[in-house]
Design an enzyme around this catalytic site. Sequence first.
Site, PDB file in Angstrom:
ATOM      1  N   CYS A  24       0.479  -1.260   0.094  1.00  0.00           N
ATOM      2  CA  CYS A  24       0.352  -0.320   0.168  1.00  0.00           C
ATOM      3  C   CYS A  24       0.844   0.882  -0.023  1.00  0.00           C
ATOM      4  O   CYS A  24       0.210   2.453  -0.704  1.00  0.00           O
ATOM      5  CB  CYS A  24      -1.333  -0.090   1.323  1.00  0.00           C
ATOM      6  SG  CYS A  24      -0.134  -0.358   2.595  1.00  0.00           S
ATOM      7  N   TYR A  25       2.464   1.299   0.284  1.00  0.00           N
ATOM      8  CA  TYR A  25       3.316   1.986   0.714  1.00  0.00           C
ATOM      9  C   TYR A  25       4.370   1.779  -0.491  1.00  0.00           C
ATOM     10  O   TYR A  25       5.200   1.799  -0.338  1.00  0.00           O
ATOM     11  CB  TYR A  25       3.701   2.564   1.059  1.00  0.00           C
ATOM     12  CG  TYR A  25       2.614   3.156   2.504  1.00  0.00           C
ATOM     13  CD1 TYR A  25       1.930   4.887   2.539  1.00  0.00           C
ATOM     14  CD2 TYR A  25       1.491   2.693   3.699  1.00  0.00           C
ATOM     15  CE1 TYR A  25       0.946   5.448   3.069  1.00  0.00           C
ATOM     16  CE2 TYR A  25       0.845   2.864   4.064  1.00  0.00           C
ATOM     17  CZ  TYR A  25       0.323   4.248   4.252  1.00  0.00           C
ATOM     18  OH  TYR A  25      -0.605   4.573   4.437  1.00  0.00           O
TER      19      TYR A  25
END
Lengths: 382, 139
Positions: free
Chosen positions: A131-132
């Site tokens: 997600c990052y």
Amino acid sequence: MSTRKTVEQINEKIKKGEAVVVTAEEISKMAMSMSPSEIVDTVDIVTTATFGPMCSSGAFVNFGHYSPPIRMEEITLNDVPVSGGLAAVDTYIGATSESHFDHQYGGAHVIEDLIAGKDIKIKARAKGTDCYPNKEVETIINKDSVNEFYLYNPRNAYQNYGVAVNTKHKTIYTYMGTLLPNIGNATYSTSGELSPLLNDPSFRTIGIGTRIFLGGTQGYVSWYGTQFNTMKPKNDFGIPTSNAGTIAVIGDAKEMSTEYIKAAYFEKYGVSIFIGIGIPIPILDEDIAKACMIRNEQIETQIIDYSEPDKPSLGVANYEQLRSGSIEINGKKVKTAPMSSLMKARKIAAELKSWIDRGEFYITQPVELFPKESTVKNLKQR
Amino acid sequence: MMKKKYILRFSPEIVKKPLVSDLVRKFDVSVNILNADISSGRAGMLVVELEGTEEALERSVEDLLNDGVKCSPHVKALVFRQEECVACGSCTAVCFSGALQMNPESWELEFDQDSCIVCGLCVEACPLRLFTITREMES
């Protein structure tokens, strides 16, 4: 002692422009000719202040998310390492953190530069997650580009502080300044009778939630400060004769001024930061009045030998003596010098008074009082 | 009568000579030693302020040069960015010449350039790094 005034009543007076506000120095002069009871009748608020180096300070910043997003793990601001363990784009800038390349530039300077509106170089690295995904960011921030930028100082405004001397044969460099050999000088660092926590020694009005002057804007006491100590011996006037109570403070750094927040570098010690704090004390009863009437000659502090690891005391001096320019230690006349600015502290006390006079600043009742009993533990080898 | 500051530098051989008392005796100048770094077997340095007639000062300098002493006007000066000063007072802890003093009323820092002997201790003592020393010029 029965309460003769309430915070609400005083705020009502502020609203009407009728509150009588004096500085802690002015009340100490009034104390020569007035009784505590007369002071309660005459004065509503006493403004106290200090401007000194307070190492245990720092600021939270939220940079805003980057695209593609990054969960920052190692962060530097102008090459000063800052906390990387706070979610994705939050950080805490510790004032004493030092640049990788210039040991005289540190977190304090980053904070001052941000307050001044300057651009700051940010470098961040991460391992990259689903997600990052981003692993590296290098860009420029300033106080307008970030979301939040607020000061949070875990330990400020020490209630009294020892005088520093050096009994050894070599100069030593400390956070109390350059200490010359053979007790060649003595440095001290509180604003004496103007100092906030010396005017409310038992924390009757200063507590969690107290609204204060912080760095040129309104801030708050957020908690009791770290190393909060209520067990230090007190003199006949109720003043702890060494460093005792402390406060943690919080405030919006975007609104602060570099006139009241100033980065510092102490030779062969490191980076620190001057913080300007002002605290109003409502004169609710005679006990509170009496505490604010304290004078420099009644405020005593220990003379500490900074050249010994366990910092033994060599005696006691009061603030009238310290401000005279010299004190006597072991029969020798020793030059004294302050480390905190009384000139700035006076400016803060006057500024806070003018805010109240103009109805821009209302006083508060603490949400919660500080602990009545608290000691300080040392780190032990186990 | 006039006053002038000089830096005197001399080799280990001259260290033994009574330079200061010679000046006083020969030219009737008064000598105020502002800074000194002398030990036997080593080169020495003296910062002095000479006071006397213009002629006496000139002859003093001539005499020193004849003795093999390097004599240059003391032009090192302390530069203080006073407008940035917060008046903490840290520098006054190490200033014994009286050049840097706290005003006992206003608690502002007062700087008196004339009293400064340019010892340089304040350069390190100032937490805001507001002091610098101009370079010394050798004559």
